[in-house]
Design an enzyme around this catalytic site. Structure first.
Site, PDB file in Angstrom:
ATOM      1  N   ASP A 106      38.579  44.264 -29.848  1.00 36.43           N
ATOM      2  CA  ASP A 106      38.228  45.259 -30.584  1.00 36.43           C
ATOM      3  C   ASP A 106      37.392  46.455 -29.711  1.00 36.43           C
ATOM      4  OD1 ASP A 106      39.267  44.004 -33.002  1.00 36.43           O
ATOM      5  OD2 ASP A 106      37.051  43.003 -33.443  1.00 36.43           O
TER       6      ASP A 106
HETATM    7  N1  URA Z   1      38.162  38.429 -32.415  1.00 37.65           N
HETATM    8  C1  URA Z   1      37.527  39.468 -32.850  1.00 37.65           C
HETATM    9  O1  URA Z   1      37.008  39.633 -34.138  1.00 37.65           O
HETATM   10  N2  URA Z   1      37.618  40.687 -32.154  1.00 37.65           N
HETATM   11  C2  URA Z   1      38.133  40.650 -30.871  1.00 37.65           C
HETATM   12  O2  URA Z   1      38.047  41.709 -30.261  1.00 37.65           O
HETATM   13  C3  URA Z   1      38.654  39.576 -30.545  1.00 37.65           C
HETATM   14  C4  URA Z   1      38.695  38.548 -31.212  1.00 37.65           C
END
Ligand code: URA
Length: 244
Positions: A106
């Site tokens: 993310d």
């Molecule tokens: N899980 C998440 O919620 N975000 C990420 O970036 C990776 C795994």
């Protein structure tokens, strides 16, 4: 066996411009192969054996490239984005223009991201059937249930009904010690559903306030890499990935 490819394709792959720009430059006499000007964009070259220059500068050849990036927050896991810097933009001295991130973190997540143009490796690492371990460091606020470890280990069902595979949770700082601050935990998951870690904690009443990926299969984040920095994988790391 040498490889043979069109001169314009080679120069385009090595980021010397778009295919049409490269053709134009070749036709104008900017490209030399083993010291001779070549005006035909379709001229066949073997980049392993021939010295190829554009305006006198040697153009190196790399078939596959592998970089470990410590992704900083604020950067998107994509190859192109109209608005934000992408993780591929951060790899400034790559030779190839077909690099992509293996999976996504993310925008606010930090940590280990492999950037390569090796599609077969990416497929192996991301295939749900191979169950490649991914370890995340999460800081979590909110009241987590006493049995959160067991619930993650049994295979949690998310709010939208998605059933997850067993995951293992280890607290570095227990929720009861955290008080007003955040609990700290290492979570190992073996699949990569959208926002998975955040949604897992959400499903048990927590909020992830900080998330960093520490490892993916045999690759561990090189802690000497500051956020935003990267390095090529070592030979040992490349060998370890062959076994995935
Ligand atoms: N899980 C998440 O919620 N975000 C990420 O970036 C990776 C795994």
């Amino acid at each position: 066996m040498g490889k043979s490819m069109r001169l314009d394709k080679f120069l385009t792959e090595m980021k010397c411009g778009s295919r049409s720009e490269v053709k134009e430059r070749i036709r104008k006499g900017s490209a030399c192969v083993d010291g001779q000007a070549v005006l035909d964009p379709g001229f066949k070259v073997d980049p392993d054996r021939m010295r190829i220059t554009l305006n006198g500068a040697a153009v190196g050849w790399a078939e596959t490239e592998y970089y470990m990036l410590n992704k900083p927050p604020g950067v998107v896991s994509a190859t192109e984005d109209g608005l934000h810097t992408t993780v591929v933009d951060l790899i400034t001295d790559s030779k190839r223009k077909d690099l992509f991130p293996v999976g996504r973190l993310d925008i606010d997540t930090e940590g280990l991201l492999l950037i390569t143009n090796d599609g077969a490796l990416a497929h192996r690492l991301l295939s749900p059937n191979r169950k490649v371990d991914k370890v995340y460091l999460a800081h979590v606020t909110g009241r987590l249930p006493e049995d959160v470890r067991e619930r993650f280990a049994e295979g949690l069902v998310l709010k939208d009904g998605t059933a997850l595979r067993p995951a293992s949770l280890t607290f570095l700082k227990e929720p009861r010690e955290a008080g007003e601050t955040a609990a700290k935990a290492l979570l190992t998951i073996r699949e990569g559903k959208f926002h998975q870690v955040k949604r897992m904690f959400e499903a048990v009443g927590g909020t992830v306030v900080y998330l960093k990926r520490i490892s993916m299969g045999p690759l561990s984040l090189d802690e000497t890499l500051k956020p935003g920095r990267y390095r090529a994988l070592t030979q040992d790391e490349l060998r370890s990935l062959e076994r995935v």
